[in-house]
Design a protein around this motif. Structure first.
Motif, PDB file in Angstrom:
ATOM      1  N   ALA A  27       6.459   1.573   1.699  1.00 22.43           N
ATOM      2  CA  ALA A  27       5.716   0.489   1.364  1.00 22.43           C
ATOM      3  C   ALA A  27       5.826  -0.325   2.619  1.00 22.43           C
ATOM      4  N   ALA A  28       6.651  -0.190   3.427  1.00 22.03           N
ATOM      5  CA  ALA A  28       6.810  -0.915   4.847  1.00 22.03           C
ATOM      6  C   ALA A  28       5.928  -0.430   6.088  1.00 22.03           C
ATOM      7  N   LEU A  29       5.045   0.846   5.747  1.00 23.04           N
ATOM      8  CA  LEU A  29       4.659   1.394   6.976  1.00 23.04           C
ATOM      9  C   LEU A  29       3.869   0.317   7.775  1.00 23.04           C
ATOM     10  N   CYS A  30       3.154  -0.754   7.164  1.00 19.20           N
ATOM     11  CA  CYS A  30       2.148  -1.626   7.982  1.00 19.20           C
ATOM     12  C   CYS A  30       2.873  -2.906   8.139  1.00 19.20           C
ATOM     13  N   ASN A  31       4.310  -2.920   8.134  1.00 16.65           N
ATOM     14  CA  ASN A  31       5.138  -4.332   8.079  1.00 16.65           C
ATOM     15  C   ASN A  31       4.350  -4.932   9.558  1.00 16.65           C
ATOM     16  N   ALA A  32       4.413  -4.504  10.647  1.00 15.28           N
ATOM     17  CA  ALA A  32       4.135  -4.923  11.943  1.00 15.28           C
ATOM     18  C   ALA A  32       2.671  -5.247  12.079  1.00 15.28           C
ATOM     19  N   GLY A  33       1.761  -4.903  10.930  1.00 19.76           N
ATOM     20  CA  GLY A  33       0.277  -5.313  10.880  1.00 19.76           C
ATOM     21  C   GLY A  33      -0.471  -4.718  12.014  1.00 19.76           C
ATOM     22  N   LYS A  34      -0.239  -3.421  12.520  1.00 23.18           N
ATOM     23  CA  LYS A  34      -0.727  -2.669  13.633  1.00 23.18           C
ATOM     24  C   LYS A  34      -1.433  -1.237  12.979  1.00 23.18           C
ATOM     25  N   LEU A  35      -0.823  -0.836  11.868  1.00 19.41           N
ATOM     26  CA  LEU A  35      -1.189   0.662  11.523  1.00 19.41           C
ATOM     27  C   LEU A  35      -2.783   0.791  11.512  1.00 19.41           C
ATOM     28  N   GLU A  36      -3.218   1.814  12.191  1.00 19.12           N
ATOM     29  CA  GLU A  36      -4.302   2.187  12.326  1.00 19.12           C
ATOM     30  C   GLU A  36      -4.738   3.154  11.557  1.00 19.12           C
ATOM     31  N   GLN A  37      -3.769   4.481  11.895  1.00 17.23           N
ATOM     32  CA  GLN A  37      -4.374   5.908  11.232  1.00 17.23           C
ATOM     33  C   GLN A  37      -3.256   6.254  10.490  1.00 17.23           C
ATOM     34  N   LEU A  38      -3.352   6.470   8.894  1.00 14.71           N
ATOM     35  CA  LEU A  38      -2.329   7.055   8.327  1.00 14.71           C
ATOM     36  C   LEU A  38      -2.853   8.309   7.676  1.00 14.71           C
ATOM     37  N   LEU A  39      -2.160   9.543   8.240  1.00 10.73           N
ATOM     38  CA  LEU A  39      -2.470  10.972   7.506  1.00 10.73           C
ATOM     39  C   LEU A  39      -1.525  11.681   7.058  1.00 10.73           C
ATOM     40  N   ILE A  40      -1.326  11.759   6.063  1.00  8.07           N
ATOM     41  CA  ILE A  40      -0.274  12.536   5.377  1.00  8.07           C
ATOM     42  C   ILE A  40      -0.850  13.651   4.303  1.00  8.07           C
ATOM     43  N   LEU A  41      -2.015  14.200   4.642  1.00  2.00           N
ATOM     44  CA  LEU A  41      -2.631  15.106   3.908  1.00  2.00           C
ATOM     45  C   LEU A  41      -1.762  16.393   3.785  1.00  2.00           C
ATOM     46  N   ASN A  42      -2.058  17.094   2.497  1.00  2.00           N
ATOM     47  CA  ASN A  42      -1.531  18.338   2.384  1.00  2.00           C
ATOM     48  C   ASN A  42      -0.037  18.328   2.232  1.00  2.00           C
ATOM     49  N   CYS A  52      -3.461  -4.018   4.773  1.00  2.00           N
ATOM     50  CA  CYS A  52      -3.018  -3.483   6.089  1.00  2.00           C
ATOM     51  C   CYS A  52      -4.563  -3.695   6.797  1.00  2.00           C
ATOM     52  N   ARG A  53      -4.889  -4.658   7.340  1.00  2.00           N
ATOM     53  CA  ARG A  53      -6.327  -4.847   7.777  1.00  2.00           C
ATOM     54  C   ARG A  53      -6.448  -4.057   8.905  1.00  2.00           C
ATOM     55  N   THR A  54      -5.748  -3.619   9.453  1.00  2.00           N
ATOM     56  CA  THR A  54      -6.031  -2.724  10.621  1.00  2.00           C
ATOM     57  C   THR A  54      -6.173  -1.538  10.494  1.00  2.00           C
ATOM     58  N   LEU A  55      -6.138  -0.994   9.323  1.00  2.00           N
ATOM     59  CA  LEU A  55      -6.376   0.421   8.967  1.00  2.00           C
ATOM     60  C   LEU A  55      -7.677   0.928   9.384  1.00  2.00           C
ATOM     61  N   THR A  56      -7.906   1.990   9.954  1.00  2.00           N
ATOM     62  CA  THR A  56      -9.282   2.592  10.227  1.00  2.00           C
ATOM     63  C   THR A  56      -9.422   3.817   9.631  1.00  2.00           C
ATOM     64  N   ARG A  57      -8.408   4.816   9.333  1.00  2.00           N
ATOM     65  CA  ARG A  57      -8.412   5.971   8.757  1.00  2.00           C
ATOM     66  C   ARG A  57      -7.233   6.238   7.768  1.00  2.00           C
ATOM     67  N   VAL A  58      -7.489   6.819   6.745  1.00  2.00           N
ATOM     68  CA  VAL A  58      -6.627   6.933   5.533  1.00  2.00           C
ATOM     69  C   VAL A  58      -6.887   8.254   5.058  1.00  2.00           C
ATOM     70  N   ARG A  59      -5.997   9.310   5.263  1.00  2.00           N
ATOM     71  CA  ARG A  59      -6.067  10.546   4.900  1.00  2.00           C
ATOM     72  C   ARG A  59      -5.082  10.940   3.995  1.00  2.00           C
ATOM     73  N   LEU A  60      -4.991  10.774   2.651  1.00  2.00           N
ATOM     74  CA  LEU A  60      -4.077  11.263   1.823  1.00  2.00           C
ATOM     75  C   LEU A  60      -4.314  12.220   0.676  1.00  2.00           C
ATOM     76  N   PRO A  61      -5.232  13.213   0.942  1.00  2.00           N
ATOM     77  CA  PRO A  61      -5.574  14.428   0.123  1.00  2.00           C
ATOM     78  C   PRO A  61      -4.559  15.387  -0.201  1.00  2.00           C
ATOM     79  N   ASN A  62      -4.770  16.046  -1.221  1.00  2.00           N
ATOM     80  CA  ASN A  62      -3.813  17.126  -1.653  1.00  2.00           C
ATOM     81  C   ASN A  62      -2.356  16.827  -1.662  1.00  2.00           C
ATOM     82  N   ASN A  63      -2.074  15.848  -2.432  1.00  3.15           N
ATOM     83  CA  ASN A  63      -0.613  15.348  -2.671  1.00  3.15           C
ATOM     84  C   ASN A  63      -0.624  15.248  -4.318  1.00  3.15           C
ATOM     85  N   ARG A  64       0.308  14.579  -4.796  1.00  2.00           N
ATOM     86  CA  ARG A  64       0.499  14.296  -6.376  1.00  2.00           C
ATOM     87  C   ARG A  64       0.401  12.804  -6.702  1.00  2.00           C
TER      88      ARG A  64
END
Length: 974
Positions: free
Chosen positions: A358-373, A387-399
């Motif tokens: 849950a703390a990935l964006c604690n610094a308020g700078k996270l732009e890309q989060l990719l943990i697919l597959n 996290c208003r700085t996010l530009t890409r979120v890719r979390l497909p093919n998980n559970r």
């Protein structure tokens, strides 16, 4: 004395004065004048080296003088001639400048061998010859001379022979930069510790083999170590932990094995470590995350295993972590992100489990989060929705499960939200209206329910909505028809009901429409047949009624399925053939030809009504045709033989066409307009239709290509047709280069706009390569196409002032003439850029070609084109399309990397070109393509360097020489 003789003497005075002034110049400046006349200087940068223009030669540009010498005459201390387009061989006269301290001739077009005499210059401390076309071997004298040399830069030339390891004998060196020269495969010297003050060692792309010598650790002053893109083997020496001052270590794209050495955490100044694309194994050392200044760690595409170290949660400065495509397992520390300014995280294609911290964006700078597959479980943390700085979120093919946090739907800068292949539930929140930058919403294969909110239709940049295999219900939002940017819509296998929305003609960029396996009712909108680039249409397994609109015959479809509905009536003639038989099964009321009695559609009646109606229709048509012929003849006789065209006129007479010519042409609007017949269409895209016009001139047939822009649509950026027209005219109208398609002229009348180009007989590279004729292109032909296109782009980037970025480089925008010469085309979204990146409001480009940083920064630079061109090169090397079913869920870049990693380089080469004769040449070009498609823009070469690398990679059996510049090539000043 006669007046004539006096006049002749007076005429000689300026010449004598100039000769005397030149003779009085100190020796160093006489030497410079000699060098000036031996160099080709197309930019006239050296014209000011003239004693008649400046009384003091120390005021000549590009020169810094030293203190006066013993002879009381000024001497040249610095000669700074970088990036002036100078050509020719190195001026040997410069070797006589004994006081020279700083010599910079970088980024010109100088050729020939390096001169050994430079090593004898007693005062030289800085020698920069990078980015030229010097060839041959590095003179051995360089290893024994240069008593005070601190900087030696020979990067980006054509130097060959064995790697000049003797340069490590120059003990005074601070910087040694030899990257991107085609040296023969050679090892590094066993002892590289000679230059104890060495701070910069840049040896990327130098053909290095063998192991990294342990003596590298003795370079305790080293700040930047770059040995990337070679063929180094063995382990990373543990001695690198002794380099106390190192800030950056680049070892990516080699063949290194073994583990990541421990002790990196003790390097107090280390900021960047990249050992990606190797064969490293074992676990990630726990101490690496404790390096106090470590900002970027790239270890992707290796064979690393084991769990993520718990120290990851303690990393104090980590901003960029890329570990994708390894064999990592276990959970991420819950504190990860709490103590570091994380901006980019890519852990895709591993077996990471547990919860998303849950703390990935604690610094308020996270732009890309990719943990697919991976194997992530549980909900998406609510904190990510803030996290208003996010530009890409890719979390497909998980559970992942549970509802998506409300805030995640509405992030203002989010461009891509990909959550497909999980067990997420709940609804799409109406606050999605706030996601003004959202271009791709990919949520297929989940458990979402409820109706799609009408606010989806308010997203101004939405290109792809993929929500197949969920449990959505209710009607399709009518507002969807307002999304003019929509390119793909996939809502297959839901429980949607009601009619298709009205007004779908606004979907001018739509290529795929899949609404199969729903409960849709009503009729098929005829406007679907007006969509110019639609090539996949699946409305099967619904409850649609009515007839099949004849307008659908206009579409060029690779997939067409209307089966299992309740359609009725007579099929349009085009669909009556056997090739469409499977497209209409399960519609028992549909008929081919004529319907049996009792199943007539509204187009037929019993008895005499049908024949009578037919006779009346034919009679009416004949009457109307006669009237039309009369008026046509009348208007031709009264308007100089010019039929009226849409888009303007003077009360029914000849339309007012405005012509702008950029070259001398021998035709006018009548010649062009008369050829705009559907039989002459040779291409069609999002911008408009392209016609072939054959004109009779001087007893010969001359072919031109005419692009007629859509009057109401635009390019993929959302530009209007007028804006696209204006951009292309403003750009191409001033360009003169043999590898840029020539724009002859343009016409416009009202909303109608025509662009007239030179005709390219072999069409586009994409059509030829992927249209079943790719086998016609042998490797020498493909290589020539690469070089031609690269030279065209290099001209745009380096020879135009200010530079131009194409923004839509792809194989379909590279056209081929009758001799398979290549030219870059379609400048409808090009941008002129100044000193820095240009901000854009929407993504331009085509799927599979878009540089990764472009999609989330919305800032365009020349490196965006370099990436796209790298994808084109991969197409030519592999024979594959940039995206497609044969690549699985990867684009071409990732497919190539994965193929090389798994089965070696031969597995990705085009099998149609199999054979030892071309294999090595293809691998060399592949190497250049991988450089161009580097994920980091800073690691991509410029197009000027790409041209040089490709010329070096020319087929050996038929070496390709650098072409002389054509006469029409002129610097562009926009």
């Amino acid at each position: 004395m006669t007046p004539l003789l006096l006049l002749r003497l007076l005429c000689l005075v300026p010449l004598v004065t100039a000769a005397c002034a030149e003779a009085k110049l100190p020796a160093d400046f006489t030497t410079l004048l000699a060098a000036k006349f031996s160099l080709a200087d197309p930019g006239s940068a050296l014209d000011a080296w003239d004693s008649r223009l400046s009384p003091s030669p120390c005021r000549w540009p590009h020169i810094l003088c030293s203190n006066r010498s013993v002879s009381d005459a000024p001497a040249v201390a610095s000669l700074l001639l970088s990036n002036l387009s100078l050509a020719g061989a190195f001026p040997s006269s410069l070797c006589s400048l004994r006081s020279l301290v700083h010599l910079d001739l970088s980024f010109n077009s100088l050729t020939g061998p390096l001169l050994p005499c430079l090593a004898a210059l007693p005062s030289l401390t800085h020698l920069d010859l990078a980015g030229n076309e010097f060839s041959g071997q590095v003179p051995g004298a360089y290893g024994a001379g240069f008593p005070y040399l601190a900087t030696l830069s020979l990067a980006g030339n054509n130097l060959y022979g064995a790697f000049p390891g003797f340069l490590f004998n120059i003990t005074t060196l601070h910087e040694l930069l030899l990257a991107y020269n085609p040296f023969a495969p050679s090892p590094l010297p066993e002892d590289v510790s000679g230059p104890t003050q060495l701070s910069q060692l840049w040896l990327a792309g130098c053909g290095l083999i063998g192991e990294i010598p342990p003596s590298i650790g003795s370079l305790s002053s080293l700040v930047n170590l770059d040995l990337s893109t070679n063929n180094l083997t063995g382990e990373i020496p543990s001695s690198i932990r002794r380099m106390d001052n190192v800030m950056q270590i680049e070892l990516y794209s080699n063949r290194l094995t073994g583990s990541v050495p421990e002790g990196l955490g003790a390097l107090k100044k280390l900021r960047f470590f990249d050992a990606s694309m190797n064969r490293l194994s074992g676990e990630i050392p726990a101490d690496v995350f404790l390096a106090p200044r470590l900002e970027s760690l790239h270890l992707y595409q290796n064979e690393l295993s084991g769990r993520m170290p718990a120290t990851l949660g303690q990393a104090p400065a980590l901003a960029d972590l890329r570990l994708f495509t390894n064999r990592l397992v276990g959970e991420l520390p819950p504190e990860f992100g709490k103590n570091c300014p994380l901006e980019f995280l890519d852990l895709s294609d591993n077996r990471i489990s547990g919860l998303i911290p849950a703390a990935l964006c604690n610094a308020g700078k996270l732009e890309q989060l990719l943990i697919l597959n991976n194997e992530l479980i549980g909900p998406i943390p609510a904190e990510l929705g803030q996290c208003r700085t996010l530009t890409r979120v890719r979390l497909p093919n998980n559970r992942l499960s549970g509802p998506v946090p409300q805030g995640l739907w509405s992030l203002p800068h989010l461009y891509l939200l990909e959550l497909a292949g999980n067990m997420l539930s709940g609804t799409v929140d109406p606050t999605i209206a706030m996601a003004k930058n959202l271009s791709q919403l990919l949520i297929s294969d989940n458990l979402f329910t409820g109706a799609l909110p009408a606010q989806i239709g308010t997203l101004p940049a939405l290109f792809e909505l993929s929500a197949a295999n969920n449990m959505f219900s209710g009607m399709l939002p009518a507002s969807l028809a307002d999304v003019s940017t929509l390119g793909r819509l996939d809502l297959r296998n839901n429980s949607l009901s009601g009619n298709l929305p009205q007004g779908v003609r606004r979907w001018q960029k739509l290529t795929q429409l899949d609404l199969a396996h729903n409960h849709l009712t009503g009729t098929i909108p005829p406007e679907l047949g007006e969509l110019p680039v639609l090539n996949s249409l699946d409305l099967s397994n619904n409850e649609l009624t009515g007839d099949v609109p004849v307008q659908l015959e206009n579409l060029k479809l690779s997939l067409f399925n209307l089966s299992n509905n309740r359609l009725s009536g007579i099929l349009p003639p085009l669909f009556s053939g056997s090739m469409y038989r499977d497209s209409f099964v399960g519609n028992p009321a549909l008929c081919r030809g004529t319907c049996p009695s009792g199943r007539q559609s509204r187009t037929g009646r019993r008895g005499l009504v049908g024949p009578v109606a037919t006779i009346l229709t034919v009679a009416s048509a004949i009457l109307l045709l006669g009237v039309a012929c009369f008026f046509y003849t009348y208007h031709r006789s009264h308007n100089g033989g010019h039929p009226a065209e849409p888009g303007g006129g003077d009360g029914g007479g000849k339309p007012r066409w405005v012509m702008t010519s950029f070259h001398k042409v021998g035709f006018d609007e009548d010649d062009i307009v008369g050829c705009l017949d559907e039989d002459n269409v040779v291409g069609m895209g999002a911008a408009g239709k392209v016609y072939k016009a054959v004109l009779r001139r001087g007893g010969e047939d001359v072919a031109v290509a005419v692009k007629k822009l859509w009057s109401g649509g635009g390019k993929a950026t959302g530009s209007t047709a007028k804006e696209s027209f204006d951009v292309e005219v403003a750009t191409l109208g001033k360009i003169r280069h043999r590898n840029i398609v020539k724009l002859w002229c343009c016409f416009h009348s009202g909303d109608c706009r025509l662009l007239v180009y030179e005709y390219m007989a072999n069409g586009s590279l994409g059509d030829l390569l992927h249209g079943g004729k790719g086998c016609l292109l042998d490797w020498p032909a493909r290589h020539r196409i690469m070089v031609d296109a690269a030279e065209g782009l290099a001209y745009l980037h380096h020879d135009c002032g200010p530079p131009i970025v194409h923004r839509d480089v792809k194989s379909n925008n590279i056209l081929l003439d009758a001799q398979l010469g290549a030219k870059v085309a379609d400048f409808g979204v090009a941008r002129v850029i100044g000193d820095g990146p240009a901000a854009v409001t929407a993504i331009a480009g085509s799927c599979g070609y878009i540089a990764p940083e472009y999609s989330y920064t919305l800032r365009v630079t020349e490196k965006s084109d370099v990436y796209s061109f790298g994808v084109v090169m991969l197409e030519l090397v592999t024979g594959k399309k940039p995206v497609g079913a044969e690549l699985g869920d990867k684009d071409l870049v990732r497919w190539v990397h994965a193929g090389i990693e798994k089965d070696g380089v031969d597995s990705v080469l085009d099998p149609r070109l199999a054979g030892e004769s071309s294999r090595d040449d293809m691998v060399r070009a592949l190497h250049v393509a991988l450089l161009c498609t580097s994920s980091l823009p800073i690691n991509r070469p410029s197009m000027r360097i790409v041209v040089k690398l490709l010329l070096e990679a020319a087929p050996r059996a038929r070496p390709l020489e650098s072409k002389p510049k054509a006469a029409e090539e002129e610097p562009l000043d926009v």
